[in-house]
Scaffold this active site. Structure first.
Site, PDB file in Angstrom:
ATOM      1  N   CYS A  86       0.824  -1.208   0.000  1.00 13.30           N
ATOM      2  CA  CYS A  86       0.000   0.000   0.000  1.00 13.30           C
ATOM      3  C   CYS A  86       0.864   1.267   0.000  1.00 13.30           C
ATOM      4  O   CYS A  86       1.409   1.600  -1.043  1.00 13.30           O
ATOM      5  CB  CYS A  86      -0.961  -0.078   1.174  1.00 13.30           C
ATOM      6  SG  CYS A  86      -2.499   0.740   0.802  1.00 13.30           S
ATOM      7  N   HIS A 179      -3.600  -5.181   1.615  1.00  9.29           N
ATOM      8  CA  HIS A 179      -2.865  -5.535   2.844  1.00  9.29           C
ATOM      9  C   HIS A 179      -2.869  -7.041   3.115  1.00  9.29           C
ATOM     10  O   HIS A 179      -3.846  -7.555   3.646  1.00  9.29           O
ATOM     11  CB  HIS A 179      -3.506  -4.828   4.035  1.00  9.29           C
ATOM     12  CG  HIS A 179      -3.255  -3.365   4.069  1.00  9.29           C
ATOM     13  ND1 HIS A 179      -2.257  -2.795   4.827  1.00  9.29           N
ATOM     14  CD2 HIS A 179      -3.856  -2.353   3.413  1.00  9.29           C
ATOM     15  CE1 HIS A 179      -2.255  -1.479   4.637  1.00  9.29           C
ATOM     16  NE2 HIS A 179      -3.219  -1.182   3.786  1.00  9.29           N
ATOM     17  N   GLU A 181      -1.367  -8.629   5.350  1.00 11.24           N
ATOM     18  CA  GLU A 181      -1.126  -8.966   6.766  1.00 11.24           C
ATOM     19  C   GLU A 181      -2.417  -8.930   7.575  1.00 11.24           C
ATOM     20  O   GLU A 181      -2.414  -9.206   8.757  1.00 11.24           O
ATOM     21  CB  GLU A 181      -0.091  -8.001   7.364  1.00 11.24           C
ATOM     22  CG  GLU A 181      -0.573  -6.600   7.700  1.00 11.24           C
ATOM     23  CD  GLU A 181      -0.775  -5.690   6.486  1.00 11.24           C
ATOM     24  OE1 GLU A 181      -0.755  -6.177   5.333  1.00 11.24           O
ATOM     25  OE2 GLU A 181      -0.996  -4.480   6.707  1.00 11.24           O
TER      26      GLU A 181
HETATM   27  N1  GLN Z   1      -3.378   6.490   1.407  1.00 11.66           N
HETATM   28  C1  GLN Z   1      -2.064   6.155   1.879  1.00 11.66           C
HETATM   29  C2  GLN Z   1      -1.012   6.960   1.152  1.00 11.66           C
HETATM   30  O1  GLN Z   1      -1.269   7.523   0.139  1.00 11.66           O
HETATM   31  C3  GLN Z   1      -1.813   4.671   1.763  1.00 11.66           C
HETATM   32  C4  GLN Z   1      -2.808   3.903   2.597  1.00 11.66           C
HETATM   33  C5  GLN Z   1      -2.327   2.590   3.125  1.00 11.66           C
HETATM   34  O2  GLN Z   1      -1.137   2.329   3.212  1.00 11.66           O
HETATM   35  N2  GLN Z   1      -3.258   1.774   3.546  1.00 11.66           N
HETATM   36  O3  GLN Z   1       0.098   7.031   1.570  1.00 11.66           O
END
Ligand code: GLN
Length: 203
Positions: A86, A179, A181
């Site tokens: 992410c 994610h 995890e």
């Molecule tokens: N929205 C976050 C970002 O742009 C990422 C979100 C996440 O890691 N769940 O950094």
């Protein structure tokens, strides 16, 4: 003995440690999962997970601790496996849309990523995805997720959600918009570790 780190910034750090330990056990591997906070620790590992969180904050911490520089150098030498989750996916990208100027990326993967790509309507959601290398669908949890808008060079998409790339691989690097995890399913962590062992085996 394989030593895998989790960059200890913010986000679901302990969950990754838990999942790595579970994966070692399931795969019958002698492994150690550790938190990585310093450049010295980053020099001793065989792989690292850059977890989710806020990419602006994580990139700042990577820079301040020197861990970012160590990861970049070692990954460019093909010396470690790296999984970006992410926000971590954003940090691995060579190009970032939407607030990219605030994120100092490690620019390791040939991909263009868009932050917060699902908008407010779909801040977080869960969906079953086909992932290349996994024989059955994977239940993926998305939280204010980015998408991978484009891959080029050596980067290869390995999962799509509604025609958008949500996971990609390049050599020993893995980038995920969701994610892995946050469920009990260790198959993505297995896939990640298999990059270290160089096996193409189905997880
Ligand atoms: N929205 C976050 C970002 O742009 C990422 C979100 C996440 O890691 N769940 O950094």
């Amino acid at each position: 003995m394989v030593k895998v780190g989790v960059f200890s910034a913010q986000g679901a750090v302990t969950e990754h440690i838990y999942m790595l330990r579970k994966t070692f056990e399931e795969m019958d591997i002698q492994g150690k999962a550790i938190l990585v906070k310093s450049r010295e620790e980053a020099r001793e590992i065989d792989g690292i997970i850059i977890p989710g969180g806020e990419s602006t904050t994580i990139s700042r911490l990577l820079e301040r601790t020197g861990v970012g520089e160590a990861i970049k150098r070692r990954a460019e030498d093909g010396d470690i496996v790296v999984m970006g989750v992410c926000a971590g996916c954003i940090i691995l990208a060579k190009s970032i849309e939407d607030g990219g100027e605030k994120v100092k990326s490690l620019a390791l993967m040939d991909m263009k990523v868009r932050r917060n790509a699902f908008g407010r309507q779909r801040e977080s959601f869960e969906v079953d995805l086909e992932v290349k290398g996994l024989s059955k669908p994977y239940h993926a949890v998305f939280i204010r997720a980015p998408i991978i808008e484009e891959v080029f060079g050596k980067c290869e998409p390995i999962a799509y959600f509604r025609n958008k790339i949500v996971a990609a691989r390049q050599d020993k690097l893995l980038a995920l918009c969701f994610h892995p995890e946050l469920t009990e399913d260790t198959r993505i962590h297995r896939l990640f570790l298999s990059l270290h062992y160089g096996s193409q085996e189905n997880a």
